[in-house]
Design a protein around this motif. Structure first.
Motif, PDB file in Angstrom:
ATOM      1  N   ARG A  16       0.825  -1.355  -0.325  1.00 46.07           N
ATOM      2  CA  ARG A  16       0.008   0.516  -0.279  1.00 46.07           C
ATOM      3  C   ARG A  16       1.075   1.674   0.031  1.00 46.07           C
ATOM      4  O   ARG A  16       2.046   1.428   0.482  1.00 46.07           O
ATOM      5  CB  ARG A  16      -0.754  -0.257   1.588  1.00 46.07           C
ATOM      6  N   ARG A  17       0.269   2.773  -0.492  1.00 47.49           N
ATOM      7  CA  ARG A  17       1.438   3.197  -0.281  1.00 47.49           C
ATOM      8  C   ARG A  17       0.726   4.190   0.335  1.00 47.49           C
ATOM      9  O   ARG A  17      -0.593   4.250   0.794  1.00 47.49           O
ATOM     10  CB  ARG A  17       1.331   4.398  -1.908  1.00 47.49           C
ATOM     11  N   ASP A  18       1.694   5.109   1.406  1.00 50.36           N
ATOM     12  CA  ASP A  18       1.850   5.594   1.967  1.00 50.36           C
ATOM     13  C   ASP A  18       1.522   7.048   1.721  1.00 50.36           C
ATOM     14  O   ASP A  18       2.618   7.531   1.468  1.00 50.36           O
ATOM     15  CB  ASP A  18       2.602   5.550   2.716  1.00 50.36           C
ATOM     16  N   LYS A  19      -0.205   8.093   1.615  1.00 48.00           N
ATOM     17  CA  LYS A  19       0.322   9.117   0.835  1.00 48.00           C
ATOM     18  C   LYS A  19      -0.386  10.398   2.211  1.00 48.00           C
ATOM     19  O   LYS A  19      -1.160   9.758   2.859  1.00 48.00           O
ATOM     20  CB  LYS A  19      -1.223   8.896  -0.086  1.00 48.00           C
ATOM     21  N   GLN A  20       0.199  10.869   2.248  1.00 48.73           N
ATOM     22  CA  GLN A  20       0.152  12.058   3.341  1.00 48.73           C
ATOM     23  C   GLN A  20      -0.174  13.197   2.307  1.00 48.73           C
ATOM     24  O   GLN A  20       0.175  14.207   1.416  1.00 48.73           O
ATOM     25  CB  GLN A  20       1.444  12.880   4.481  1.00 48.73           C
ATOM     26  N   LEU A  21      -1.980  13.809   2.612  1.00 46.34           N
ATOM     27  CA  LEU A  21      -2.885  14.203   2.061  1.00 46.34           C
ATOM     28  C   LEU A  21      -3.052  15.765   3.097  1.00 46.34           C
ATOM     29  O   LEU A  21      -2.869  15.341   3.970  1.00 46.34           O
ATOM     30  CB  LEU A  21      -3.576  13.987   1.661  1.00 46.34           C
ATOM     31  N   PRO A  22      -2.720  16.922   1.753  1.00 44.58           N
ATOM     32  CA  PRO A  22      -3.089  18.256   3.131  1.00 44.58           C
ATOM     33  C   PRO A  22      -4.797  18.004   3.578  1.00 44.58           C
ATOM     34  O   PRO A  22      -5.305  18.130   2.571  1.00 44.58           O
ATOM     35  CB  PRO A  22      -2.733  19.301   2.156  1.00 44.58           C
ATOM     36  N   ALA A  23      -4.941  18.607   4.662  1.00 45.16           N
ATOM     37  CA  ALA A  23      -6.241  18.337   5.370  1.00 45.16           C
ATOM     38  C   ALA A  23      -7.423  19.278   4.444  1.00 45.16           C
ATOM     39  O   ALA A  23      -8.483  18.493   5.186  1.00 45.16           O
ATOM     40  CB  ALA A  23      -6.316  18.839   7.357  1.00 45.16           C
ATOM     41  N   GLU A  24      -6.917  20.006   4.262  1.00 40.14           N
ATOM     42  CA  GLU A  24      -7.131  20.923   3.248  1.00 40.14           C
ATOM     43  C   GLU A  24      -8.142  20.860   2.291  1.00 40.14           C
ATOM     44  O   GLU A  24      -8.818  21.262   1.390  1.00 40.14           O
ATOM     45  CB  GLU A  24      -7.577  22.802   2.705  1.00 40.14           C
ATOM     46  N   PHE A  25      -7.286  19.263   1.466  1.00 44.07           N
ATOM     47  CA  PHE A  25      -7.965  18.980   0.165  1.00 44.07           C
ATOM     48  C   PHE A  25      -8.713  17.289   0.407  1.00 44.07           C
ATOM     49  O   PHE A  25      -7.539  16.633   1.225  1.00 44.07           O
ATOM     50  CB  PHE A  25      -6.644  18.498  -1.004  1.00 44.07           C
ATOM     51  N   ASP A  26      -9.144  17.245  -0.854  1.00 40.74           N
ATOM     52  CA  ASP A  26     -10.082  15.815  -0.969  1.00 40.74           C
ATOM     53  C   ASP A  26      -9.632  15.579  -2.822  1.00 40.74           C
ATOM     54  O   ASP A  26      -9.597  16.427  -3.614  1.00 40.74           O
ATOM     55  CB  ASP A  26     -11.647  16.249  -0.572  1.00 40.74           C
ATOM     56  N   TYR A  27      -9.872  14.596  -2.652  1.00 41.33           N
ATOM     57  CA  TYR A  27      -9.550  13.903  -4.142  1.00 41.33           C
ATOM     58  C   TYR A  27     -10.538  13.825  -4.956  1.00 41.33           C
ATOM     59  O   TYR A  27     -11.560  13.304  -4.592  1.00 41.33           O
ATOM     60  CB  TYR A  27      -9.169  12.220  -3.764  1.00 41.33           C
ATOM     61  N   VAL A  28     -10.955  14.343  -6.445  1.00 43.00           N
ATOM     62  CA  VAL A  28     -10.941  14.829  -7.306  1.00 43.00           C
ATOM     63  C   VAL A  28     -11.170  13.533  -8.014  1.00 43.00           C
ATOM     64  O   VAL A  28     -12.070  12.826  -8.525  1.00 43.00           O
ATOM     65  CB  VAL A  28     -11.269  16.330  -7.597  1.00 43.00           C
ATOM     66  N   ARG A  29     -10.346  13.041  -8.540  1.00 41.57           N
ATOM     67  CA  ARG A  29      -9.771  12.156  -9.511  1.00 41.57           C
ATOM     68  C   ARG A  29      -8.204  10.966  -9.192  1.00 41.57           C
ATOM     69  O   ARG A  29      -7.482  12.175  -8.521  1.00 41.57           O
ATOM     70  CB  ARG A  29      -9.312  12.306 -10.603  1.00 41.57           C
ATOM     71  N   GLU A  30      -8.032  10.249  -8.633  1.00 37.12           N
ATOM     72  CA  GLU A  30      -6.533   9.421  -8.255  1.00 37.12           C
ATOM     73  C   GLU A  30      -6.285   8.264  -9.576  1.00 37.12           C
ATOM     74  O   GLU A  30      -7.617   7.427  -9.576  1.00 37.12           O
ATOM     75  CB  GLU A  30      -7.767   8.784  -6.713  1.00 37.12           C
ATOM     76  N   GLU A  31      -5.568   8.942 -10.118  1.00 41.73           N
ATOM     77  CA  GLU A  31      -5.210   7.600 -11.004  1.00 41.73           C
ATOM     78  C   GLU A  31      -4.139   6.554 -10.339  1.00 41.73           C
ATOM     79  O   GLU A  31      -3.826   5.610 -11.408  1.00 41.73           O
ATOM     80  CB  GLU A  31      -3.421   9.164 -11.771  1.00 41.73           C
ATOM     81  N   ARG A  32      -3.638   6.734  -9.116  1.00 45.02           N
ATOM     82  CA  ARG A  32      -2.627   5.856  -8.455  1.00 45.02           C
ATOM     83  C   ARG A  32      -3.254   5.251  -7.403  1.00 45.02           C
ATOM     84  O   ARG A  32      -3.621   5.480  -6.441  1.00 45.02           O
ATOM     85  CB  ARG A  32      -1.306   6.314  -8.156  1.00 45.02           C
ATOM     86  N   PRO A  33      -3.895   4.036  -7.066  1.00 41.27           N
ATOM     87  CA  PRO A  33      -4.697   2.752  -6.287  1.00 41.27           C
ATOM     88  C   PRO A  33      -3.347   2.936  -5.239  1.00 41.27           C
ATOM     89  O   PRO A  33      -2.606   2.545  -5.026  1.00 41.27           O
ATOM     90  CB  PRO A  33      -4.735   1.766  -7.213  1.00 41.27           C
ATOM     91  N   LEU A  34      -4.424   3.265  -4.117  1.00 40.62           N
ATOM     92  CA  LEU A  34      -3.403   2.376  -3.017  1.00 40.62           C
ATOM     93  C   LEU A  34      -2.906   1.380  -2.595  1.00 40.62           C
ATOM     94  O   LEU A  34      -2.146   1.036  -2.034  1.00 40.62           O
ATOM     95  CB  LEU A  34      -4.066   3.086  -1.938  1.00 40.62           C
ATOM     96  N   PHE A  35      -4.233   0.489  -3.303  1.00 43.21           N
ATOM     97  CA  PHE A  35      -3.326  -0.705  -2.424  1.00 43.21           C
ATOM     98  C   PHE A  35      -2.634  -1.944  -3.812  1.00 43.21           C
ATOM     99  O   PHE A  35      -3.439  -1.494  -4.851  1.00 43.21           O
ATOM    100  CB  PHE A  35      -4.589  -1.738  -1.632  1.00 43.21           C
ATOM    101  N   LEU A  36      -1.880  -3.092  -3.550  1.00 37.15           N
ATOM    102  CA  LEU A  36      -1.645  -4.062  -4.575  1.00 37.15           C
ATOM    103  C   LEU A  36      -1.442  -5.139  -4.093  1.00 37.15           C
ATOM    104  O   LEU A  36      -0.834  -5.239  -2.762  1.00 37.15           O
ATOM    105  CB  LEU A  36      -0.269  -3.588  -5.052  1.00 37.15           C
TER     106      LEU A  36
END
Length: 122
Positions: free
Chosen positions: A54-74
């Protein structure tokens, strides 16, 4: 080995995989951006190599995904080549690149096999 090669071609498009072979081993190289040794697990089950990452993504709190090209899990399973020695497999991870080395079983040495006959006791 073609089953392994075919399984690698079925991996998600976001995963790049290379398969290398020498006389003594196979080397499977998986590019897994954002994955670390702590967020990946490798197992061998019933003649198959199981890769969970799984990817370890750290997102800024003020942002939400609109589109995600790279899945979090394999979650992938690939068959081991018949001459691979699963008990001696080694893996390393550096900068999102996972390398899995699978040693090959040594071929039986060449020798002459004596043939006996039934009249050896006579």
């Amino acid at each position: 080995m073609s089953a392994l090669r075919d399984a690698l071609s079925d991996l998600p498009d976001a995963v790049f995989a290379d398969l290398l072979e020498s006389e003594t081993a196979y080397l499977l190289v998986l590019d897994l951006p954002g994955v670390t040794a702590e967020t990946a697990e490798l197992r061998i089950e019933k003649g198959r190599l199981v890769v969970e990452a799984r990817r370890d993504k750290q997102l800024p709190a003020e942002f939400d995904y609109v589109r995600e090209e790279r899945p979090l899990f394999l979650d992938a399973e690939v068959p081991l080549p018949p001459d691979a020695v699963a008990d001696e497999a080694e893996a390393s991870m550096e900068r999102g690149t996972l390398e899995i080395r699978l040693p090959k079983r040594e071929a039986a040495s060449e020798r002459t096999i004596p043939i006996t006959t039934g009249d050896e006791d006579a």
